[in-house]
Write a protein that holds these residues in place. Structure first.
Motif, PDB file in Angstrom:
ATOM      1  N   VAL A  19       0.871  -1.170   0.000  1.00 40.58           N
ATOM      2  CA  VAL A  19       0.000   0.000   0.000  1.00 40.58           C
ATOM      3  C   VAL A  19       0.911   1.223   0.000  1.00 40.58           C
ATOM      4  N   ALA A  20       0.699   2.101  -0.973  1.00 42.76           N
ATOM      5  CA  ALA A  20       1.512   3.309  -1.088  1.00 42.76           C
ATOM      6  C   ALA A  20       0.619   4.541  -1.018  1.00 42.76           C
ATOM      7  N   LEU A  21       1.233   5.673  -0.750  1.00 41.52           N
ATOM      8  CA  LEU A  21       0.551   6.960  -0.657  1.00 41.52           C
ATOM      9  C   LEU A  21       1.073   7.886  -1.749  1.00 41.52           C
ATOM     10  N   LYS A  22       0.163   8.597  -2.396  1.00 44.36           N
ATOM     11  CA  LYS A  22       0.522   9.640  -3.356  1.00 44.36           C
ATOM     12  C   LYS A  22      -0.291  10.872  -3.016  1.00 44.36           C
ATOM     13  N   ASN A  23       0.400  11.955  -2.655  1.00 45.91           N
ATOM     14  CA  ASN A  23      -0.258  13.238  -2.424  1.00 45.91           C
ATOM     15  C   ASN A  23      -0.176  14.051  -3.707  1.00 45.91           C
ATOM     16  N   VAL A  24      -1.301  14.469  -4.206  1.00 45.38           N
ATOM     17  CA  VAL A  24      -1.361  15.233  -5.453  1.00 45.38           C
ATOM     18  C   VAL A  24      -1.331  16.710  -5.091  1.00 45.38           C
ATOM     19  N   THR A  25      -0.332  17.425  -5.622  1.00 45.83           N
ATOM     20  CA  THR A  25      -0.195  18.845  -5.292  1.00 45.83           C
ATOM     21  C   THR A  25      -0.135  19.695  -6.557  1.00 45.83           C
ATOM     22  N   LEU A  26      -0.534  20.935  -6.426  1.00 42.29           N
ATOM     23  CA  LEU A  26      -0.473  21.859  -7.557  1.00 42.29           C
ATOM     24  C   LEU A  26       0.966  22.213  -7.917  1.00 42.29           C
ATOM     25  N   ALA A  27       1.915  21.803  -7.098  1.00 39.19           N
ATOM     26  CA  ALA A  27       3.329  22.032  -7.400  1.00 39.19           C
ATOM     27  C   ALA A  27       3.826  21.126  -8.522  1.00 39.19           C
ATOM     28  N   GLU A  28       3.033  20.116  -8.898  1.00 37.74           N
ATOM     29  CA  GLU A  28       3.431  19.194  -9.967  1.00 37.74           C
ATOM     30  C   GLU A  28       3.145  19.849 -11.312  1.00 37.74           C
ATOM     31  N   ASP A  29       4.201  19.986 -12.117  1.00 35.15           N
ATOM     32  CA  ASP A  29       4.104  20.735 -13.381  1.00 35.15           C
ATOM     33  C   ASP A  29       3.005  20.237 -14.310  1.00 35.15           C
ATOM     34  N   HIS A  30       2.819  18.917 -14.401  1.00 33.29           N
ATOM     35  CA  HIS A  30       1.836  18.390 -15.353  1.00 33.29           C
ATOM     36  C   HIS A  30       0.418  18.873 -15.048  1.00 33.29           C
ATOM     37  N   LEU A  31       0.135  19.253 -13.816  1.00 32.25           N
ATOM     38  CA  LEU A  31      -1.212  19.700 -13.460  1.00 32.25           C
ATOM     39  C   LEU A  31      -1.532  21.086 -14.015  1.00 32.25           C
ATOM     40  N   HIS A  32      -0.511  21.850 -14.373  1.00 31.02           N
ATOM     41  CA  HIS A  32      -0.757  23.182 -14.920  1.00 31.02           C
ATOM     42  C   HIS A  32      -1.231  23.118 -16.370  1.00 31.02           C
ATOM     43  N   GLU A  43      -4.979  10.137 -16.014  1.00 32.69           N
ATOM     44  CA  GLU A  43      -5.179   8.729 -15.683  1.00 32.69           C
ATOM     45  C   GLU A  43      -3.939   7.888 -15.973  1.00 32.69           C
ATOM     46  N   CYS A  44      -3.186   8.249 -17.010  1.00 37.59           N
ATOM     47  CA  CYS A  44      -1.973   7.484 -17.323  1.00 37.59           C
ATOM     48  C   CYS A  44      -0.960   7.579 -16.183  1.00 37.59           C
ATOM     49  N   LEU A  45      -0.940   8.682 -15.450  1.00 36.73           N
ATOM     50  CA  LEU A  45      -0.014   8.804 -14.320  1.00 36.73           C
ATOM     51  C   LEU A  45      -0.509   8.019 -13.114  1.00 36.73           C
ATOM     52  N   MET A  46      -1.821   7.844 -13.001  1.00 34.54           N
ATOM     53  CA  MET A  46      -2.338   6.976 -11.944  1.00 34.54           C
ATOM     54  C   MET A  46      -1.979   5.515 -12.251  1.00 34.54           C
ATOM     55  N   ILE A  47      -2.044   5.140 -13.532  1.00 34.12           N
ATOM     56  CA  ILE A  47      -1.601   3.802 -13.929  1.00 34.12           C
ATOM     57  C   ILE A  47      -0.117   3.646 -13.600  1.00 34.12           C
ATOM     58  N   GLU A  48       0.671   4.662 -13.874  1.00 33.92           N
ATOM     59  CA  GLU A  48       2.108   4.596 -13.571  1.00 33.92           C
ATOM     60  C   GLU A  48       2.357   4.483 -12.075  1.00 33.92           C
ATOM     61  N   ALA A  49       1.592   5.188 -11.258  1.00 32.27           N
ATOM     62  CA  ALA A  49       1.736   5.068  -9.804  1.00 32.27           C
ATOM     63  C   ALA A  49       1.433   3.638  -9.355  1.00 32.27           C
ATOM     64  N   MET A  50       0.396   3.048  -9.938  1.00 34.96           N
ATOM     65  CA  MET A  50       0.086   1.647  -9.627  1.00 34.96           C
ATOM     66  C   MET A  50       1.190   0.733 -10.142  1.00 34.96           C
ATOM     67  N   ALA A  51       1.700   1.000 -11.334  1.00 31.38           N
ATOM     68  CA  ALA A  51       2.773   0.175 -11.898  1.00 31.38           C
ATOM     69  C   ALA A  51       4.023   0.240 -11.030  1.00 31.38           C
ATOM     70  N   GLN A  52       4.333   1.405 -10.492  1.00 34.13           N
ATOM     71  CA  GLN A  52       5.500   1.516  -9.624  1.00 34.13           C
ATOM     72  C   GLN A  52       5.267   0.774  -8.309  1.00 34.13           C
ATOM     73  N   THR A  53       4.098   0.938  -7.718  1.00 35.73           N
ATOM     74  CA  THR A  53       3.790   0.247  -6.465  1.00 35.73           C
ATOM     75  C   THR A  53       3.832  -1.266  -6.670  1.00 35.73           C
ATOM     76  N   ALA A  54       3.098  -1.753  -7.677  1.00 36.72           N
ATOM     77  CA  ALA A  54       3.035  -3.192  -7.940  1.00 36.72           C
ATOM     78  C   ALA A  54       4.370  -3.722  -8.460  1.00 36.72           C
ATOM     79  N   GLY A  55       5.063  -2.950  -9.289  1.00 33.77           N
ATOM     80  CA  GLY A  55       6.353  -3.391  -9.829  1.00 33.77           C
ATOM     81  C   GLY A  55       7.405  -3.540  -8.749  1.00 33.77           C
ATOM     82  N   ILE A  56       7.403  -2.638  -7.795  1.00 32.09           N
ATOM     83  CA  ILE A  56       8.331  -2.736  -6.666  1.00 32.09           C
ATOM     84  C   ILE A  56       7.994  -3.971  -5.834  1.00 32.09           C
ATOM     85  N   LEU A  57       6.707  -4.216  -5.629  1.00 33.44           N
ATOM     86  CA  LEU A  57       6.272  -5.403  -4.904  1.00 33.44           C
ATOM     87  C   LEU A  57       6.749  -6.670  -5.608  1.00 33.44           C
ATOM     88  N   VAL A  58       6.573  -6.738  -6.919  1.00 39.60           N
ATOM     89  CA  VAL A  58       7.011  -7.901  -7.700  1.00 39.60           C
ATOM     90  C   VAL A  58       8.535  -8.021  -7.669  1.00 39.60           C
TER      91      VAL A  58
END
Length: 164
Positions: A19-32, A43-58
């Motif tokens: 289980v990982a945590l991601k805080n979404v902030t307006l400081a992230e350039d892609h949100l501008h 949504e592609c970045l949410m998939i990437e967050a899941m891929a990183q969490t699950a990939g690290i687990l694997v």
């Protein structure tokens, strides 16, 4: 890994779930740019967050001996927008793991509400691409990355599980 889309691990059960945590902030350039006046996390970045969490687990399940790469997005269903100020709980479980590959299931939650359901497949590159040569060093989990991760995993194991 150039961008890490998770902030920290809240729980980590080796070979089973993370289980990982991601805080979404307006400081992230892609949100501008996505979208001006109504910033949402792509949504592609949410998939990437899941891929990183699950990939690290694997990867950790085999002590990072394998080069684990995302091979397939089996399912990605999204139920709501994610906006700056949201805290996401990324829950990943290993469904199956073999010498050649692994599959995972998971969901992303905000305040207990399911935002996305994602199923991924990972390839163990050295075991799965017969005849193709890759560098001996693990270009997915580099030495710096694995030392950082080991500290994170140790912290998660040492502290009581947080809830989101």
């Amino acid at each position: 890994m150039r961008w890490i889309w998770i902030d920290k691990f809240l729980e980590f059960e080796s070979g089973r779930r993370a289980v990982a945590l991601k805080n979404v902030t307006l400081a992230e350039d892609h949100l501008h740019d996505h979208f001006p006046g109504f910033p949402i996390m792509p949504e592609c970045l949410m998939i990437e967050a899941m891929a990183q969490t699950a990939g690290i687990l694997v990867g950790q399940a085999n002590d990072f001996r394998e080069k684990v790469v995302l091979a397939k997005i089996s399912k990605a269903v999204f139920f709501d927008f994610v906006r700056p100020g949201d805290s996401l709980r990324i829950e990943a479980q290993i469904s199956s793991i073999a010498p050649e590959a692994a599959s995972t299931t998971g969901c992303i939650l905000r305040d207990g509400q399911v935002i996305a359901e994602i199923e991924l497949m990972f390839s163990h590159v050295d075991q799965n691409l017969a005849g193709k040569k890759f560098p001996e060093e693990n270009f997915v989990f580099t030495g710096l990355f694995t030392s950082l991760l080991r500290d994170i995993v140790l912290d998660a194991a040492a502290s009581p599980a947080e809830t989101g």
